[in-house]
Scaffold this active site. Sequence first.
Site, PDB file in Angstrom:
ATOM      1  N   SER A 229      -0.709  -6.451   7.016  1.00  0.00           N
ATOM      2  CA  SER A 229      -0.012  -6.816   5.935  1.00  0.00           C
ATOM      3  C   SER A 229       0.802  -8.322   6.330  1.00  0.00           C
ATOM      4  O   SER A 229       1.036  -8.418   7.607  1.00  0.00           O
ATOM      5  CB  SER A 229       1.138  -6.160   5.674  1.00  0.00           C
TER       6      SER A 229
ATOM      7  N   TYR B 203       0.908 -11.909   1.112  1.00  0.00           N
ATOM      8  CA  TYR B 203       2.120 -11.905  -0.043  1.00  0.00           C
ATOM      9  C   TYR B 203       2.588 -13.384  -0.184  1.00  0.00           C
ATOM     10  O   TYR B 203       2.992 -13.981   0.746  1.00  0.00           O
ATOM     11  CB  TYR B 203       3.325 -11.330   0.526  1.00  0.00           C
TER      12      TYR B 203
ATOM     13  N   THR C 174      -2.355  -9.842  -2.353  1.00  0.00           N
ATOM     14  CA  THR C 174      -1.746  -8.786  -3.559  1.00  0.00           C
ATOM     15  C   THR C 174      -1.088  -9.380  -4.740  1.00  0.00           C
ATOM     16  O   THR C 174      -0.114 -10.198  -4.323  1.00  0.00           O
ATOM     17  CB  THR C 174      -0.721  -7.735  -2.484  1.00  0.00           C
TER      18      THR C 174
ATOM     19  N   LYS D 159      -6.101  -7.716  -4.893  1.00  0.00           N
ATOM     20  CA  LYS D 159      -5.561  -6.221  -4.657  1.00  0.00           C
ATOM     21  C   LYS D 159      -4.596  -6.004  -5.829  1.00  0.00           C
ATOM     22  O   LYS D 159      -3.503  -6.794  -5.923  1.00  0.00           O
ATOM     23  CB  LYS D 159      -4.971  -6.169  -3.411  1.00  0.00           C
TER      24      LYS D 159
ATOM     25  N   HIS E 124      -1.017   0.170  -6.089  1.00  0.00           N
ATOM     26  CA  HIS E 124      -0.023   0.144  -5.072  1.00  0.00           C
ATOM     27  C   HIS E 124       0.588   1.542  -4.634  1.00  0.00           C
ATOM     28  O   HIS E 124       1.919   1.659  -4.282  1.00  0.00           O
ATOM     29  CB  HIS E 124       1.130  -0.847  -5.432  1.00  0.00           C
TER      30      HIS E 124
ATOM     31  N   ARG F  54      -0.968   6.148   2.637  1.00  0.00           N
ATOM     32  CA  ARG F  54       0.155   6.887   3.246  1.00  0.00           C
ATOM     33  C   ARG F  54      -0.332   7.709   4.303  1.00  0.00           C
ATOM     34  O   ARG F  54       0.299   8.112   5.414  1.00  0.00           O
ATOM     35  CB  ARG F  54       0.846   7.555   2.060  1.00  0.00           C
TER      36      ARG F  54
HETATM   37  C1  LIG Z   1       5.168   2.146   3.350  1.00  0.00           C
HETATM   38  C2  LIG Z   1       4.152   1.380   2.555  1.00  0.00           C
HETATM   39  C3  LIG Z   1       4.027   0.020   2.747  1.00  0.00           C
HETATM   40  C4  LIG Z   1       3.112  -0.916   1.964  1.00  0.00           C
HETATM   41  N1  LIG Z   1       3.227  -2.258   2.103  1.00  0.00           N
HETATM   42  C5  LIG Z   1       2.188  -2.940   1.772  1.00  0.00           C
HETATM   43  C6  LIG Z   1       2.089  -4.055   1.999  1.00  0.00           C
HETATM   44  O1  LIG Z   1       2.541  -4.831   2.711  1.00  0.00           O
HETATM   45  N2  LIG Z   1       0.961  -5.003   1.675  1.00  0.00           N
HETATM   46  C7  LIG Z   1       0.158  -4.401   0.443  1.00  0.00           C
HETATM   47  O2  LIG Z   1      -0.646  -4.997  -0.288  1.00  0.00           O
HETATM   48  N3  LIG Z   1       0.321  -2.945   0.102  1.00  0.00           N
HETATM   49  C8  LIG Z   1       1.051  -2.273   0.811  1.00  0.00           C
HETATM   50  N4  LIG Z   1       1.258  -0.817   0.309  1.00  0.00           N
HETATM   51  C9  LIG Z   1       0.495  -0.491  -0.543  1.00  0.00           C
HETATM   52  C10 LIG Z   1      -0.875  -0.029   0.315  1.00  0.00           C
HETATM   53  O3  LIG Z   1      -1.690  -1.088   0.640  1.00  0.00           O
HETATM   54  C11 LIG Z   1      -1.723   1.026  -0.636  1.00  0.00           C
HETATM   55  O4  LIG Z   1      -2.137   0.131  -2.152  1.00  0.00           O
HETATM   56  C12 LIG Z   1      -1.130   2.232  -1.336  1.00  0.00           C
HETATM   57  O5  LIG Z   1      -0.640   2.848  -0.125  1.00  0.00           O
HETATM   58  C13 LIG Z   1      -2.187   3.224  -1.689  1.00  0.00           C
HETATM   59  O6  LIG Z   1      -1.581   4.485  -2.318  1.00  0.00           O
HETATM   60  P1  LIG Z   1      -1.716   5.605  -1.385  1.00  0.00           P
HETATM   61  O7  LIG Z   1      -0.867   5.624   0.015  1.00  0.00           O
HETATM   62  O8  LIG Z   1      -0.900   6.731  -2.088  1.00  0.00           O
HETATM   63  O9  LIG Z   1      -3.095   6.281  -1.183  1.00  0.00           O
HETATM   64  C14 LIG Z   1       2.177  -0.242   1.110  1.00  0.00           C
HETATM   65  C15 LIG Z   1       2.228   1.192   1.009  1.00  0.00           C
HETATM   66  C16 LIG Z   1       3.142   1.987   1.502  1.00  0.00           C
HETATM   67  C17 LIG Z   1       3.050   3.310   1.491  1.00  0.00           C
HETATM   68  C1  LIG Z   2       7.535  -7.814  -2.786  1.00  0.00           C
HETATM   69  C2  LIG Z   2       7.720  -6.389  -2.214  1.00  0.00           C
HETATM   70  C3  LIG Z   2       7.818  -6.141  -0.707  1.00  0.00           C
HETATM   71  C4  LIG Z   2       7.337  -4.743  -0.256  1.00  0.00           C
HETATM   72  C5  LIG Z   2       6.444  -4.962   1.057  1.00  0.00           C
HETATM   73  C6  LIG Z   2       5.874  -3.603   1.360  1.00  0.00           C
HETATM   74  C7  LIG Z   2       5.174  -3.061   0.218  1.00  0.00           C
HETATM   75  O1  LIG Z   2       4.185  -3.387  -0.443  1.00  0.00           O
HETATM   76  C8  LIG Z   2       5.765  -1.854  -0.294  1.00  0.00           C
HETATM   77  O2  LIG Z   2       4.866  -1.237  -1.235  1.00  0.00           O
HETATM   78  O3  LIG Z   2       6.675  -1.166   0.196  1.00  0.00           O
END
Ligand SMILES: Cc1cc2nc3c(=O)[nH]c(=O)nc-3n(C[C@H](O)[C@H](O)[C@H](O)COP(=O)(O)O)c2cc1C
Ligand SMILES: CCCCCCC(=O)C(=O)O
Length: 368
Positions: free
Chosen positions: A112, A136, A162, A241, A265, A320
Amino acid sequence: MSVEAKSFPVSFDALEQEAKEKMSTGAYGYVRSAASNEETLRKNAKGFEKLAIVPRMLRNVAAVDMSVTIGGRTYPYPIFLAPVGMQRLTHEEGELASARAAAAIGVPFTQSTVSSYALEEVKQATGDSPKWFQLYWSRNAEVSYSMVDRAEKAGYEAVVLTVDTVMTGWRETDLSTNFSPLKLGFGKANYEYDSVFMAALQAKDEESIIQSVLENIHYPELNWSHVAELKKRTSLPIYIKGILHPEDAILAIENGVDGIIVSNHGGRQLDGIISAIDALPTIVQAVDGTIPVLFDSGIRRGTDVVKALALGAKAVFIGRPFIYGLSVGGQAGVEKVLENYIEETKITMSLAGISKASDLLSLKLIRE
Ligand SMILES: Cc1cc2nc3c(=O)[nH]c(=O)nc-3n(C[C@H](O)[C@H](O)[C@H](O)COP(=O)(O)O)c2cc1C
Ligand SMILES: CCCCCCC(=O)C(=O)O
């Protein structure tokens, strides 16, 4: 590296429960929760439950080949680690541990923008194992280009842009615990390492850096012209994404994108929307084989991996579950989660009568 098989939680629910005990209330709430009423989070899981595999028999499944080819590169399994920011929230070694686990198992790691270790640090910890960089878009476009350049220099193989986070979703758990890992400084490593970002700052103390990260990360003006511009600026393949509408998939192709990741997401952004698995077939149909379609949101076990591939995804991202593995067991915990996904996927393919991941499109699914 290994964890005691007996003591490590196998099911998603058990893993989530054990992670809850390891993490602070704020951090656990941040990882587990989703936007608004969490309808989309629940729908992601239900979407998989509604799909039933119709297995075939007597097909000699003694040797199973789980490899997939995406963008001309072959990967041993149809499984990636999803970009998850600020992993030091969960475990001190954060992305260093999860990227090492991905490398040990042979699964690509997606880092990320808001990771708690910089691209260069993760590269140093993992050498030439396959890694993608999730971008991002920054309010200062030059910071975006600079980060993509750094990723390319460090040998990252693709950029994941994303597009569903132009602002943070309405996350009631975090609002009620007043929890913001970005404000706590967990997501600043890539920014601190970035000479373009740092040069634009007047004061370089911790608080000013965090403030500037917060100002940069939200960019509601983001539109297709940024995608087209990014395409001109980098030779890395670009995956978008967060696509759920087939017309956006067509626009992605028109703007030179190399692949699509169907994702909502994990329900963390907009609630009350289509489950990602229900969106997948419409995107696959729109794209019609021109570019690879990947998938995330709701993958909780090997049967989900198989269902997503049967609907046309080339590979899936795990979110997750691996973060819970990280919190429970560090690098070994992530390895164990990946091993379980791979094994259950292999067993599911075999019992469904499919011996090659590339043949999964022929597997029949019905909607119950
Ligand atoms: C704690 C957390 C942080 C995340 N941070 C990002 C991120 O920095 N960039 C991003 O594109 N998606 C982020 N995501 C989304 C994940 O890439 C993904 O789309 C999502 O976890 C999929 O859903 P699931 O965990 O229920 O399978 C994050 C998800 C979680 C749970
Ligand atoms: C622009 C939103 C920042 C969140 C960064 C991490 C993330 O993607 C998340 O789902 O939490």
